[in-house]
Design a protein around this motif. Structure first.
Motif, PDB file in Angstrom:
ATOM      1  N   VAL A  20       0.859  -1.389  -0.051  1.00 53.83           N
ATOM      2  CA  VAL A  20       0.115   0.093   0.053  1.00 53.83           C
ATOM      3  C   VAL A  20       0.944   1.387  -0.036  1.00 53.83           C
ATOM      4  N   ARG A  21       1.973   1.120   0.813  1.00 54.81           N
ATOM      5  CA  ARG A  21       2.889   2.487   0.975  1.00 54.81           C
ATOM      6  C   ARG A  21       3.328   2.598  -0.814  1.00 54.81           C
ATOM      7  N   GLN A  22       3.587   1.498  -1.402  1.00 55.43           N
ATOM      8  CA  GLN A  22       4.246   1.624  -2.623  1.00 55.43           C
ATOM      9  C   GLN A  22       3.381   1.985  -3.606  1.00 55.43           C
ATOM     10  N   MET A  23       2.006   1.636  -3.564  1.00 58.08           N
ATOM     11  CA  MET A  23       1.096   2.449  -4.149  1.00 58.08           C
ATOM     12  C   MET A  23       1.017   3.642  -4.074  1.00 58.08           C
ATOM     13  N   LYS A  24       0.846   4.341  -2.753  1.00 58.87           N
ATOM     14  CA  LYS A  24       0.809   5.645  -2.536  1.00 58.87           C
ATOM     15  C   LYS A  24       1.976   6.479  -3.141  1.00 58.87           C
ATOM     16  N   ALA A  25       3.270   5.944  -3.040  1.00 60.80           N
ATOM     17  CA  ALA A  25       4.254   6.399  -3.603  1.00 60.80           C
ATOM     18  C   ALA A  25       4.344   6.398  -5.149  1.00 60.80           C
TER      19      ALA A  25
END
Length: 196
Positions: A20-25
């Motif tokens: 999810v953090r990678q998607m946000k980034a």
């Protein structure tokens, strides 16, 4: 989580958080603004694909096999920690993740359908880039995200998001989603999970 779902549960949940953090980034610092300014669907499709691909890796089990009951709607945490779920669990996890990423809920609808090929009721997530658009369908039955018009194997029955419920004929009921009992249960479970 370890006590409830086993030794691997914390690791699986960390993997979910990282994804999810990678998607946000990948979406940038202000996802909603970026989506609203976007002239094409490249950013939208990237996020839809990442969410769809991530959750579709979780093995499919019927509710009876996995939870010991006929119908159980799992939270995203339960889906990933237990490493199993069925169609509504995938649709809910994708919806919650995309919502968390900042995609406006008016573009997202969890949709109850009749799946002709498997001869069962089924649940998918529909993404509407504009209110009258042919929606993109996120489904655990196939890996590709396709337009609703391409999914002639699915017959919509009703759809909902946090705010509304739509019947297949397009009639909307403001606040109607609160009448979906199992949806209310998921929201209540998620509130409890957030306090842990």
């Amino acid at each position: 989580m370890t006590k409830k779902f086993g030794q691997e549960a914390p690791h699986r949940l960390r993997v979910m958080q990282v994804n999810v953090r990678q998607m946000k980034a990948s979406a940038g610092s202000n996802l909603t603004t970026n989506l609203l300014k976007s002239k094409d669907t490249q950013l939208e499709m990237l996020l839809l694909k990442k969410a769809n691909d991530f959750y579709n890796q979780v093995p499919y089990f019927t509710d009876l096999e996995h939870w010991g009951v006929d119908d159980y709607w799992a939270t995203p945490v339960e889906l990933v920690a237990s490493f199993g779920g069925d169609c509504e669990d995938y649709a809910i996890a994708k919806y919650m993740t995309l919502k968390d990423l900042g995609i406006p809920i008016e573009r997202l609808r969890i949709t109850y359908v009749r799946a002709i090929k498997i001869g069962e009721t089924h649940m998918i997530l529909a993404y509407y880039p504009t209110p009258d658009a042919d929606p993109w369908i996120l489904d655990n039955l196939i890996p590709e995200i396709k337009r609703g018009s391409e999914r002639t194997d699915l017959i919509p029955v009703y759809s909902f998001n946090d705010d509304d419920l739509w019947l297949a004929n397009g009639t909307a009921r403001r606040g109607g989603a609160s009448t979906v009992r199992l949806w209310r249960n998921v929201i209540e479970k998620m509130e409890k999970e957030s306090k842990l």
